[in-house]
Design an enzyme around this catalytic site. Sequence first.
Site, PDB file in Angstrom:
ATOM      1  N   LYS A  15       0.830  -1.218   0.000  1.00  0.00           N
ATOM      2  CA  LYS A  15       0.000   0.000   0.000  1.00  0.00           C
ATOM      3  C   LYS A  15       0.857   1.257   0.000  1.00  0.00           C
ATOM      4  CE  LYS A  15      -2.140  -0.540   3.989  1.00  0.00           C
ATOM      5  NZ  LYS A  15      -1.590  -1.807   4.474  1.00  0.00           N
ATOM      6  N   ARG A  90      -9.381   1.353   8.462  1.00  0.00           N
ATOM      7  CA  ARG A  90      -8.952   0.018   8.881  1.00  0.00           C
ATOM      8  C   ARG A  90     -10.060  -0.729   9.605  1.00  0.00           C
ATOM      9  NH1 ARG A  90      -3.131   1.151   8.906  1.00  0.00           N
ATOM     10  NH2 ARG A  90      -1.951  -0.772   9.138  1.00  0.00           N
ATOM     11  N   ARG A 127      11.475  -6.085   4.875  1.00  0.00           N
ATOM     12  CA  ARG A 127      11.256  -4.647   4.623  1.00  0.00           C
ATOM     13  C   ARG A 127      12.170  -3.763   5.472  1.00  0.00           C
ATOM     14  NH1 ARG A 127       5.325  -2.047   4.912  1.00  0.00           N
ATOM     15  NH2 ARG A 127       5.336  -2.621   7.119  1.00  0.00           N
ATOM     16  N   ARG A 155      11.308  -1.295  10.775  1.00  0.00           N
ATOM     17  CA  ARG A 155      10.246  -0.724  11.607  1.00  0.00           C
ATOM     18  C   ARG A 155      10.084  -1.606  12.829  1.00  0.00           C
ATOM     19  NH1 ARG A 155       4.877   0.640   8.172  1.00  0.00           N
ATOM     20  NH2 ARG A 155       3.968  -0.337  10.003  1.00  0.00           N
ATOM     21  N   ARG A 166      -0.319  -8.376  14.004  1.00  0.00           N
ATOM     22  CA  ARG A 166      -0.863  -7.397  13.048  1.00  0.00           C
ATOM     23  C   ARG A 166      -1.713  -8.093  11.989  1.00  0.00           C
ATOM     24  NH1 ARG A 166       4.198  -4.605  10.848  1.00  0.00           N
ATOM     25  NH2 ARG A 166       2.790  -3.268   9.691  1.00  0.00           N
TER      26      ARG A 166
HETATM   27  P1  AMP Z   1       0.930   1.263   8.877  1.00  0.00           P
HETATM   28  O1  AMP Z   1       2.138   2.120   8.665  1.00  0.00           O
HETATM   29  O2  AMP Z   1      -0.228   1.652   8.005  1.00  0.00           O
HETATM   30  O3  AMP Z   1       1.244  -0.216   8.808  1.00  0.00           O
HETATM   31  O4  AMP Z   1       0.448   1.548  10.382  1.00  0.00           O
HETATM   32  C1  AMP Z   1       1.270   1.270  11.493  1.00  0.00           C
HETATM   33  C2  AMP Z   1       0.420   1.145  12.755  1.00  0.00           C
HETATM   34  O5  AMP Z   1      -0.248   2.383  13.014  1.00  0.00           O
HETATM   35  C3  AMP Z   1      -0.695   0.103  12.700  1.00  0.00           C
HETATM   36  O6  AMP Z   1      -0.236  -1.190  12.993  1.00  0.00           O
HETATM   37  C4  AMP Z   1      -1.642   0.637  13.770  1.00  0.00           C
HETATM   38  O7  AMP Z   1      -1.164   0.378  15.069  1.00  0.00           O
HETATM   39  C5  AMP Z   1      -1.559   2.149  13.550  1.00  0.00           C
HETATM   40  N1  AMP Z   1      -2.561   2.632  12.561  1.00  0.00           N
HETATM   41  C6  AMP Z   1      -2.320   3.151  11.330  1.00  0.00           C
HETATM   42  N2  AMP Z   1      -3.472   3.489  10.721  1.00  0.00           N
HETATM   43  C7  AMP Z   1      -4.465   3.174  11.572  1.00  0.00           C
HETATM   44  C8  AMP Z   1      -5.889   3.253  11.510  1.00  0.00           C
HETATM   45  N3  AMP Z   1      -6.511   3.713  10.428  1.00  0.00           N
HETATM   46  N4  AMP Z   1      -6.592   2.822  12.578  1.00  0.00           N
HETATM   47  C9  AMP Z   1      -5.974   2.351  13.679  1.00  0.00           C
HETATM   48  N5  AMP Z   1      -4.649   2.235  13.807  1.00  0.00           N
HETATM   49  C10 AMP Z   1      -3.894   2.638  12.756  1.00  0.00           C
END
Ligand code: AMP
Length: 219
Positions: A15, A90, A127, A155, A166
Amino acid sequence: MQLNIAMLGPPGAGKGTQASQLGEVRNVPRISTGDILREAAQLETEFGRAVQATMDAGGLVSDEVMIGIVRERLVREDALEGFVLDGFPRTVAQAEALDAILVDRDPLIVLDISVPSDELVRRLAARRVCGECGEIFGDKLGTECGKCGGALVQRSDDRESIVHERLKVYARDSEPLTSYYRGRRTFAEIDGSRTPDVVERLVQETIDRFQGSVERDRL
Ligand code: AMP
């Protein structure tokens, strides 16, 4: 037509990579809720610490907080003619709130990138991201960012112990989004198991098709 896009898909589906490309090519801001939260987590505030703890546990930040962040971001000048949301919605509650926020705007294009879970685990383990500019790299090759020269890091939530949580949270809270959006004319599933270039082409073609059909409907 405004280009209002939301990218769905599990962690590791690509994404972020696709949303960055798309933002550049179509000249709309990429809005990554993960990036917004990681920035907040760096601040030594109570909120920042709570966000970090949630991310490190592989959980989701509350719908209320996330909807507030996105609502404020989407009314900023640069997002009025379009945006690419990366990591939001999400949950179904977030999707419902997004529909309400966008009620007076052009239809939301939803691209759901799917990748088999064993491939996701492999990709997340490999990654690396640039600690300076945030660029995403799909493999462990090299230690320096090809874009800005910053050091590449893993990360903290890409560690194997957290990745499984996750993916579990994704299956429980985010997979229902596919049924939420599936009946819409501007929803498409994209095969994310292909190479980034092929996925990018599929994404661009899908958006062109949706733009064409929305514009034809207006004539
Ligand atoms: P990402 O970089 O999109 O993988 O997001 C990293 C982390 O941020 C996720 O594992 C969640 O803990 C939090 N997060 C990001 N976007 C959301 C969302 N829309 N709703 C809830 N938690 C989020």
